[in-house]
Design a protein around this motif. Sequence first.
Motif, PDB file in Angstrom:
ATOM      1  N   UNK A   1       2.834  -0.616   4.317  1.00  0.00           N
ATOM      2  CA  UNK A   1       1.228   0.081   4.276  1.00  0.00           C
ATOM      3  C   UNK A   1       1.205   1.186   5.280  1.00  0.00           C
ATOM      4  N   UNK A   2       1.873   1.362   6.552  1.00  0.00           N
ATOM      5  CA  UNK A   2       1.458   2.511   7.242  1.00  0.00           C
ATOM      6  C   UNK A   2       2.934   3.411   7.553  1.00  0.00           C
ATOM      7  N   UNK A   3       4.148   3.058   6.964  1.00  0.00           N
ATOM      8  CA  UNK A   3       5.112   3.803   7.265  1.00  0.00           C
ATOM      9  C   UNK A   3       6.076   4.255   6.031  1.00  0.00           C
ATOM     10  N   UNK A   4       6.623   5.265   5.805  1.00  0.00           N
ATOM     11  CA  UNK A   4       7.824   5.407   4.819  1.00  0.00           C
ATOM     12  C   UNK A   4       8.916   6.161   5.216  1.00  0.00           C
ATOM     13  N   UNK A   5       9.797   5.357   6.207  1.00  0.00           N
ATOM     14  CA  UNK A   5      10.517   5.856   6.822  1.00  0.00           C
ATOM     15  C   UNK A   5      11.576   6.743   6.198  1.00  0.00           C
TER      16      UNK A   5
END
Length: 313
Positions: A144-148
Motif C-alpha cells: 500500500x505505501x512502499x515499492x522498495x
Amino acid sequence: MKHYVTVNDIDSSSDWIDLAGELKKDPFKYKELGRGKSIGLLFFNNSLRTRLSTQKAAFHLGMHCMIMNFGSEGWALEFEDGTIMDQGKAEHIREAAQVVSQYCDVLGVRAFASLSNKEQDEAEIVLNGFKKYATIPVLNMESAIEHPLQALADLITIAEKTEKKSPKVVLSWAPHPKALPHAVANSFVKIMKQNSQFNFSITHPQGYELNPDITKDVPIVYDQEEALAEADFVYVKNWSSYSSYGKVLSTDPHWMITKEKLGQAQFMHCLPVRRNVVVEDAVLNGDQSLVMEQANNRTFAAQVALYKILKGL
Ligand code: CP
C-alpha cells in the motif's frame, strides 16, 4: 529472520549497489545459494515487471518459484481478529500465512493500496498480515505505501548513469486519468533521503503533497519549470491526492513531461506509463530515457534483496 519490506531494510546502499553490479556481470555467481529452496509469489494485483524480474532473480539464485494470482484465484482473506466469518471471507490470514510458510522458504507479496481507506492502507494490512503470521522472510513486491524493489532498481540506475558527486534529481508529478497509489513515489523519496549526496526535490501541483512524514526536509517546488531547471535526472510519476485521500484533483496536461521540459536531464519512470499523457513519445523514444535500464535493474534489485534474505544478512 531478514525481510525486505521497506527501503529502510537496506543497511548500506553502496554495498547493495556494488552487489547488484557484481550480479549483473555474473548473474549465476550465487546459483547454489537458493538450491533446494522455494519462493512463493502472491499477487493481489496485476504486474509485468515485478512478476517476471523476481522470477528471473530467483532463477539466477537457483530457487524454485511458485506464483499465485491470489486476488483472483485465492480465497478471500479475513484480516480482522475475532470476526465471525459468516460473510464473504473464506480464509483467515493466520491460516493462509502459516500454510504458505510450510510450502515456501521466502514469500513475495504484492498488495496495492485501496485508496479508499487511508487508515487500513497505512496499516499495510495485507503485507503486515503475512509478515506477522508467516514464519518465513517476506519480500515486498509493492504494498500500500512502499515499492522498495522499484526504488532499489532506481537507485542502481542513477548510480550507473552519473559520475557527479551530487546530481540534481527531481521527482515530478504528472497527470493520469485514474487514481494511482503513492507507493512508488514514497519509496523513491525515502531512498533519495537515505542517500544524502543527491540534490533532491519534488514538484507537483498544490494538493498533491505526499505524506509529510515521508517528505519531511525535502524541498517542494510548485512551479515545475523552476524545479526541472538544470536537473540531471527527472523521475516522473503520477499519484493521487494524499490529503484528499485517493482523489484525482487535476489532470492538467501542462504537467506532462516533454522533451523541451526535460532539457539535458535523463528521464525515469517505473512503468507502465501512459504515452502522451504522462510523457510525450519523443522522450520515451529518445536516448534520454532510462526506463529500459530501470526495468532491467529490477532483476538485479530483486536478486540483491533475495541474496540478503537467503544469507540472513
Ligand atoms: N514497475 C512495476 O512494478 O511494474 P509492474 O507493476 O508491471 O510489476
